[in-house]
Motif scaffolding. Structure first.
Motif, PDB file in Angstrom:
ATOM      1  N   UNK A 126       9.575  -4.898   0.625  1.00 40.53           N
ATOM      2  CA  UNK A 126       9.241  -6.194  -0.261  1.00 40.53           C
ATOM      3  C   UNK A 126       9.089  -7.540  -0.085  1.00 40.53           C
ATOM      4  N   UNK A 127      10.682  -7.666   0.248  1.00 45.12           N
ATOM      5  CA  UNK A 127      11.943  -8.919   0.386  1.00 45.12           C
ATOM      6  C   UNK A 127      11.351  -9.531   1.084  1.00 45.12           C
ATOM      7  N   UNK A 128      11.418  -9.392   2.592  1.00 47.94           N
ATOM      8  CA  UNK A 128      10.196  -9.478   4.207  1.00 47.94           C
ATOM      9  C   UNK A 128       9.321 -10.161   3.568  1.00 47.94           C
ATOM     10  N   UNK A 129       7.872  -9.621   2.947  1.00 49.31           N
ATOM     11  CA  UNK A 129       6.658  -9.737   2.624  1.00 49.31           C
ATOM     12  C   UNK A 129       6.885 -11.058   1.074  1.00 49.31           C
ATOM     13  N   UNK A 130       7.563 -11.119   1.086  1.00 53.46           N
ATOM     14  CA  UNK A 130       7.561 -12.102  -0.252  1.00 53.46           C
ATOM     15  C   UNK A 130       8.055 -12.049  -1.544  1.00 53.46           C
ATOM     16  N   UNK A 131       7.270 -10.438  -1.591  1.00 51.61           N
ATOM     17  CA  UNK A 131       7.072  -9.917  -3.490  1.00 51.61           C
ATOM     18  C   UNK A 131       8.237  -9.847  -4.115  1.00 51.61           C
ATOM     19  N   UNK A 181       0.831  -0.977   0.161  1.00 50.34           N
ATOM     20  CA  UNK A 181      -0.176  -0.013  -0.075  1.00 50.34           C
ATOM     21  C   UNK A 181       0.657   0.713  -0.200  1.00 50.34           C
ATOM     22  N   UNK A 182       2.210   1.189   0.113  1.00 48.19           N
ATOM     23  CA  UNK A 182       2.950   2.262   0.096  1.00 48.19           C
ATOM     24  C   UNK A 182       3.227   2.483  -1.355  1.00 48.19           C
ATOM     25  N   UNK A 183       2.675   3.868  -1.440  1.00 45.29           N
ATOM     26  CA  UNK A 183       3.199   4.122  -3.157  1.00 45.29           C
ATOM     27  C   UNK A 183       4.360   3.615  -3.180  1.00 45.29           C
ATOM     28  N   UNK A 184       5.490   3.628  -2.999  1.00 46.96           N
ATOM     29  CA  UNK A 184       6.939   3.760  -3.378  1.00 46.96           C
ATOM     30  C   UNK A 184       6.912   1.552  -3.583  1.00 46.96           C
ATOM     31  N   UNK A 185       6.384   1.316  -3.342  1.00 54.97           N
ATOM     32  CA  UNK A 185       5.985  -0.172  -3.300  1.00 54.97           C
ATOM     33  C   UNK A 185       5.344  -0.814  -4.412  1.00 54.97           C
TER      34      UNK A 185
END
Length: 168
Positions: free
Chosen positions: A60-65, A21-25
């Motif tokens: 993003x790495x921690x969340x598996x994306x 949800x964070x726009x940079x992501x």
């Protein structure tokens, strides 16, 4: 001041927003879908501060994306590669792109989704995999699932039922 975490909320939208949800992501994932993999590439494309980029990539790495892979030992350098979980996010981005073109691009579309074989512009829609129907309201709606708690069930109750429950 820390923002509220949505990761433990029972709502799948809230849990998804916690991850992307964070726009940079979302913009990092957009660039990763365009083939960017290295920190410097993301930084140049986005004009983002290094500390913010590092935090977003780590999240993003921690969340598996994204998956972090070392490509150089001296100096230590990593690349960021899309995962199966992030590949499932691609249609979400295409839908967001089409929605943005439809509602927020008075000058016309600057980016479109096209059929890779023909180059013909596509018009992304959400379809139900089971019935094959285009998902539109009121033919489709959200409803509480098997793991729904009382608040989720109440949120999805019919408006007349909500008013009845609120009355003493």
């Amino acid at each position: 001041m820390h923002r509220k975490s949505f990761s433990d909320m029972p709502c799948p939208i809230a849990r998804s927003l916690e991850r992307v949800g964070e726009w940079w992501s979302i913009l990092i994932l957009r660039d990763a879908f365009h083939g960017l993999t290295q920190f410097d590439q993301f930084q140049k494309s986005l004009g983002i501060a290094p500390n913010i980029l590092a935090r977003r990539l780590n999240a993003l790495v921690e969340n598996g994306l994204l998956e972090r892979r070392r490509y150089s030992e001296r100096p230590p350098r990593d690349e960021y590669v899309l995962t199966e979980k992030s590949q499932d996010f691609r249609p979400v981005l295409w839908t967001l792109l089409a929605w943005g073109n439809r509602h927020f691009a008075p000058e016309g579309a600057s980016v479109v989704v096209v059929d890779a074989a023909t180059g013909i512009t596509a018009d992304p829609v959400l379809m139900d995999r089971v019935s094959g129907k285009v998902m539109t309201h009121p033919a489709f709606r959200s409803a509480p699932g098997p793991a729904a708690d009382h608040r989720t069930r109440a949120r999805h109750a019919a408006p007349s039922q909500i008013a009845t429950e609120a009355t003493p």
